[in-house]
Scaffold this motif. Structure first.
Motif, PDB file in Angstrom:
ATOM      1  N   ASP A 161      -8.183  -7.509  20.234  1.00 35.22           N
ATOM      2  CA  ASP A 161      -7.909  -7.656  18.797  1.00 35.22           C
ATOM      3  C   ASP A 161      -7.538  -6.329  18.137  1.00 35.22           C
ATOM      4  O   ASP A 161      -6.661  -6.256  17.299  1.00 35.22           O
ATOM      5  N   ARG A 205       6.641 -16.386  16.110  1.00 31.11           N
ATOM      6  CA  ARG A 205       5.200 -16.368  15.809  1.00 31.11           C
ATOM      7  C   ARG A 205       4.799 -17.559  14.939  1.00 31.11           C
ATOM      8  O   ARG A 205       5.639 -18.232  14.351  1.00 31.11           O
ATOM      9  N   ASP A 220       1.132 -16.190  10.869  1.00 35.36           N
ATOM     10  CA  ASP A 220       1.404 -14.766  11.130  1.00 35.36           C
ATOM     11  C   ASP A 220       2.784 -14.372  10.616  1.00 35.36           C
ATOM     12  O   ASP A 220       3.434 -13.479  11.169  1.00 35.36           O
ATOM     13  N   GLN A 250      -6.243  -3.682  19.577  1.00 35.63           N
ATOM     14  CA  GLN A 250      -4.906  -3.256  20.027  1.00 35.63           C
ATOM     15  C   GLN A 250      -3.819  -4.047  19.287  1.00 35.63           C
ATOM     16  O   GLN A 250      -2.782  -3.503  18.926  1.00 35.63           O
ATOM     17  N   LYS A 251      -4.107  -5.325  19.034  1.00 32.47           N
ATOM     18  CA  LYS A 251      -3.124  -6.124  18.294  1.00 32.47           C
ATOM     19  C   LYS A 251      -2.967  -5.593  16.870  1.00 32.47           C
ATOM     20  O   LYS A 251      -1.864  -5.494  16.351  1.00 32.47           O
ATOM     21  N   ARG A 252      -4.114  -5.269  16.257  1.00 31.19           N
ATOM     22  CA  ARG A 252      -4.071  -4.792  14.865  1.00 31.19           C
ATOM     23  C   ARG A 252      -3.356  -3.444  14.768  1.00 31.19           C
ATOM     24  O   ARG A 252      -2.497  -3.240  13.899  1.00 31.19           O
ATOM     25  N   ALA A 297       5.631  -6.290  21.971  1.00 23.36           N
ATOM     26  CA  ALA A 297       4.650  -6.912  21.083  1.00 23.36           C
ATOM     27  C   ALA A 297       4.129  -8.216  21.686  1.00 23.36           C
ATOM     28  O   ALA A 297       2.940  -8.523  21.598  1.00 23.36           O
ATOM     29  N   MET A 354       0.413  -3.927  17.781  1.00 21.85           N
ATOM     30  CA  MET A 354       1.337  -5.052  17.774  1.00 21.85           C
ATOM     31  C   MET A 354       1.837  -5.393  16.362  1.00 21.85           C
ATOM     32  O   MET A 354       3.041  -5.559  16.150  1.00 21.85           O
ATOM     33  N   GLU A 355       0.909  -5.479  15.417  1.00 18.20           N
ATOM     34  CA  GLU A 355       1.308  -5.870  14.056  1.00 18.20           C
ATOM     35  C   GLU A 355       2.367  -4.930  13.468  1.00 18.20           C
ATOM     36  O   GLU A 355       3.364  -5.403  12.929  1.00 18.20           O
ATOM     37  N   ILE A 359       1.449  -7.381  24.242  1.00 19.79           N
ATOM     38  CA  ILE A 359       0.156  -7.015  23.634  1.00 19.79           C
ATOM     39  C   ILE A 359      -0.500  -8.280  23.067  1.00 19.79           C
ATOM     40  O   ILE A 359      -1.716  -8.465  23.154  1.00 19.79           O
ATOM     41  N   ASP A 360       0.316  -9.167  22.523  1.00 15.33           N
ATOM     42  CA  ASP A 360      -0.210 -10.423  21.993  1.00 15.33           C
ATOM     43  C   ASP A 360      -0.887 -11.238  23.094  1.00 15.33           C
ATOM     44  O   ASP A 360      -1.959 -11.816  22.899  1.00 15.33           O
ATOM     45  N   GLY A 381      -3.517  -7.971  25.060  1.00 21.12           N
ATOM     46  CA  GLY A 381      -4.245  -6.923  24.364  1.00 21.12           C
ATOM     47  C   GLY A 381      -5.491  -7.471  23.691  1.00 21.12           C
ATOM     48  O   GLY A 381      -5.634  -8.690  23.507  1.00 21.12           O
TER      49      GLY A 381
END
Lengths: 249, 598
Positions: free
Chosen positions: B142, B94, B98, B144-146, B133, B149-150, B136-137, B140
């Motif tokens: 925003d 990443r 991030d 869904q990422k929050r 992940a 994924m995070e 989704i990155d 997906g």
């Protein structure tokens, strides 16, 4: 408080060491080298002291060839703040190492020097003791626990009879034994950060130290191969063999 | 414990053969240099050896089991994960912003190779989380990422991929899991998924499943498949864990190998209360899923290679120490001392065979992984597109050729140990059992052959394939400059020429509608394709040995590599002409066989 941690680049502990064909030493060409494991423990202890809020800066120093820079970067990636490489291609004996370290101590004025108890290549187990003598500082060797007090440090030592705790007045020299801690891995973000940490390069002459060898190595040989065992007929034969052949009783 | 890899070989491939230090001209990687790569690989190696390798056997002997409906694993698996995540490997690729380290994919692959080589099952959970992940990155939104994924990158959640169903494994067009739209915006998921690795466990507080399903009224076949995020527990707006999401573990599968990782039969929406969240557009699910699947295929190739590599190193050490038989040159004199079995020709053959497979396939894997970096970040005009296409072309080969040949390598390792190899006291049987999965999952060898010959090679009129041949040609040209490589340059030119000829013929047959005959030998085609590309990798290594004048190699390394190259050309690649002949005449013996004749 500053802490100084000397680290040595040695043959990796996983490598099967081979003696050179001419018996002058061990084969180092194309062999993996890494930080002396006892020095890793020393770095880790310094980091823990700093993380507990008892030190501001950790300086690592290595005396050796240009590649010892990699060893210093490893220590920086573990979390040390800056590094000094005293560059020399000579084989430096413990006394010369101690003299160079003494000069660095005079410049950097650390209150604590933590070393590995010995290097796994020559097993000398002398540098820490010699440094303490040259500095006229107290020493706590073979530490399995280090506790800082007010201007003092309590060092629990692994001695033959068990554990002995000594209280030293700072500044002091401590050498790390195996059970002191389990060193951390250099994390990826810290490896990147280590690139930007300062690394000074010096030479033994900058400290006025002559690194000429005082010792002569006569011969390096592999240990004798273990002979195969035998089954004895009775106790009497066992006792005879222990006395006459093994010479242990 | 087994040795994971020959570090000299890995360094040689990365720095000398693939010259990854050239990445310093990429803006994204401009902070990285050899020292960073080496330190990173060292950390990976240390954690792999200290935390993963140490429970490889224990995890095999203590399969996951259920206690009060919860999966019980040995604690070492979680401890190993903690170190992997703590050192920053999960998010290594990443951006700096991030909390990543912008590590090139090829170095990530090398590191993951070490973890997977140390303990394929324990690493499996992490590989899946990473792939999940990353999907989704890529696709997906925003939110869904929050929410999903995070926490995966932070190591709080883990991820899976749910494609197969009990009635439809390879044939995704036939999946039945339903997604029913609701007024609240989410979908209600109803169905069952089979063979879900890491599908249930207590290692993380939540598990994020990526589930393929059909929205009510969607078109038939693969064009009607959508992709959904389906968490085990619902995640609230503020990121806290909410209610159970009606994802039930219906059973654990009991496998031949890979026993440290759960493999599950999962039911979604048994109580009619399973929420799913659509990723991207409806009916585009299969395309999104292939983002993760293609990475998974590279990872399968990687795990096959590393299990093969471990077996090679183990049997090599054994062969050097095990005394048995007498030298033929001494007339088998019974009074002469027995010799280490490595002195026997057939044992040497088995060692060379293993080595040529595992080190050749490793070179191909790393070359392919480097393509991913080039495809994303190369500053050279045109290289991004070209690399992406080359990667798509060779992915089935990296996956399947490696799986087939490195499994064979494990068989040979076991053979070298003889009776001992067949016992559980020695590691070879576990390596073999673990590797046996690789030709099966993430697309069987049969499927990969069809993908390669049916889709990848003919794509764009064979453009990527011809570009690969050009790359091979350029290695041939360099090899011709070296007297002792001329023979291999000539052979590779001949074999790649045969592959080209047969490929053009089969593409032609397919475009004339003769699909059945053109494709009936596609796994044989994949084999020939693999032999040519891995042979190319051996020649590339041989060329590197001759060109790298600044850092001369020690004699044993130099000769060892060169001789393995010779073995691969003299014993393995010789199959290419025969195979190409079968392919070229589109032999239909196999399809002519009728079911009732069996």
């Amino acid at each position: 408080m500053k802490i100084l941690v000397p680290v040595k680049r040695v043959i990796d502990y996983n490598v099967k060491v081979r003696v050179k064909a001419d018996n002058t030493g061990v084969e180092l060409a194309n062999v993996k080298m890494s930080m002396n494991p006892f020095d890793e423990i020393a770095v880790e202890e310094a980091l823990r002291i700093k993380e507990a809020g008892n030190a501001e800066e950790i300086i690592v120093v290595s005396i050796g060839p240009a590649q010892a820079q990699e060893t210093l970067r490893t220590a920086l990636a573990m979390g040390a703040d800056r590094a000094i490489l005293v560059k020399t291609d000579d084989l430096v004996e413990p006394l010369a190492v101690a003299k160079i370290l003494k000069a660095i101590v005079a410049e950097e004025t650390p209150e604590l020097v933590i070393l590995g108890k010995q290097a796994i290549d020559d097993d000398c187990n002398q540098t820490g003791q010699m440094l303490a003598a040259l500095l006229e500082w107290p020493q706590g060797t073979f530490a399995s626990e280090v506790k800082l007090g007010e201007g003092t440090v309590n060092v629990t030592r692994e001695v033959d009879g068990g554990l002995e705790t000594v209280k030293l007045t700072l500044p002091a020299v401590v050498t790390a034994d195996l059970r002191l801690n389990e060193p951390r891995y250099a994390s990826l973000p810290n490896i990147m950060k280590a690139k930007r940490k300062p690394l000074d390069t010096k030479e033994p002459s900058d400290y006025g130290v002559d690194t000429a060898r005082r010792l002569t190595t006569l011969k390096v040989e592999e240990p004798a191969k273990r002979a195969s065992g035998i089954i004895v007929e009775n106790i009497a034969e066992l006792v005879t063999k222990l006395r006459d052949e093994a010479g242990v009783i | 414990m087994h040795a994971i890899i020959d570090r000299k070989d890995l360094d040689f491939l990365l720095f000398d053969v693939l010259k990854i230090e050239e990445f310093s001209s990429y803006e994204r990687y401009s902070d990285h240099d050899r020292e960073v790569y080496t330190a990173t690989i060292q950390t990976a190696y240390d954690i792999a050896a200290d935390k993963f390798l140490t429970h490889y056997v224990k995890a095999d002997q203590n399969e996951p089991h259920l206690i009060d409906g919860k999966v019980k694993l040995i604690p070492e698996i979680g401890e190993a994960h903690e170190e992997y995540i703590g050192a920053g490997f999960l998010s290594a690729g990443r951006d700096y912003d991030d909390d990543g380290t912008q590590l090139p994919f090829v170095i990530q692959t090398a590191c993951n190779a070490l973890f997977t080589g140390a303990n394929v099952s324990s690493f499996g959970y992490l590989g899946l989380s990473q792939g999940n992940a990353s999907l989704i990155d890529a696709y997906g939104d925003d939110e869904q990422k929050r929410l999903y994924m995070e926490p995966i990158y932070d190591g709080l959640y883990s991820g899976t991929m749910c494609l197969s169903e009990p009635q439809a494994g390879s044939s995704l067009a036939d999946i039945k899991t339903k997604a029913i739209p609701t007024e609240e915006g989410h979908y209600k998921i109803d169905g069952a998924k089979m063979w879900i690795s890491a599908g249930d466990h207590e290692l993380t507080e939540n598990i994020i499943h990526l589930v393929l399903a059909r929205i009510d009224g969607a078109p038939e076949g693969s064009k009607g498949i959508s992709l959904f995020i389906v968490p085990k527990y619902r995640v609230q707006e503020n990121g806290e864990i909410g209610d159970f999401n009606d994802v039930t573990l219906a059973g654990l599968n009991h496998k031949m190998g890979h026993r440290g990782i759960t493999n599950c039969f999962l039911k979604f929406g048994e109580q009619g209360d399973c929420h799913g969240y659509l990723v991207g557009e409806a009916n585009s699910g299969l395309r999104y899923m292939f983002h993760m699947m293609n990475h998974a295929r590279i990872a399968v190739g990687c795990s096959a290679i590393m299990l093969g590599y471990a077996g090679y190193l183990y049997s090599l050490e054994y062969a050097k120490e095990r005394l048995q038989g007498r030298a033929l040159s001494k007339g088998k004199d019974p009074s002469s001392p027995p010799v280490p079995i490595i002195k026997h020709a057939d044992v040497k053959r088995m060692l060379l065979q293993q080595r040529s497979y595992v080190q050749g396939a490793l070179a191909l894997l790393l070359w392919a992984a480097k393509l991913e970096d080039q495809a994303k970040y190369s500053p050279m005009p045109g290289e991004q597109k070209k690399s992406a296409k080359l990667l798509a072309l060779v992915t089935p080969v990296v996956k399947s050729w490696s799986s087939e040949y490195c499994l064979k390598a494990n068989e040979l390792a076991l053979q070298i140990l003889g009776g001992y190899g067949y016992t559980r006291e020695y590691i070879c049987e576990q390596l073999y059992r673990d590797n046996r999965l690789n030709p099966i999952h993430e697309g069987t060898t049969g499927i990969q052959g069809l993908t390669l010959l049916g889709n990848q090679v003919p794509a764009d009129g064979g453009k990527a394939f011809f570009e690969l041949l050009e790359e091979i040609q350029s290695t041939i040209h360099t090899a011709e400059q070296h007297e002792n490589l001329k023979l291999y340059a000539q052979l590779l030119a001949e074999y790649s020429g045969l592959l080209k000829e047969v490929s053009i013929k089969l593409i032609g047959a397919m475009s004339n509608g003769d699909l059945e005959k053109a494709l009936c030998n596609s796994s044989l085609y994949l084999d020939s394709f693999g032999l040519v590309t891995v042979g190319w990798m051996w020649l590339k290594q041989a060329v590197t040995l001759h060109e790298q004048k600044s850092a001369p190699y020690d004699e044993d390394f130099f000769n060892g590599k060169l001789h393995t190259c010779a073995y691969f050309f003299n014993y393995e690649m010789v199959r290419i002409p025969t195979q190409c002949e079968i392919l070229s005449k589109m032999d239909h013996t196999i399809i002519d066989m009728q079911e009732n004749w069996f």
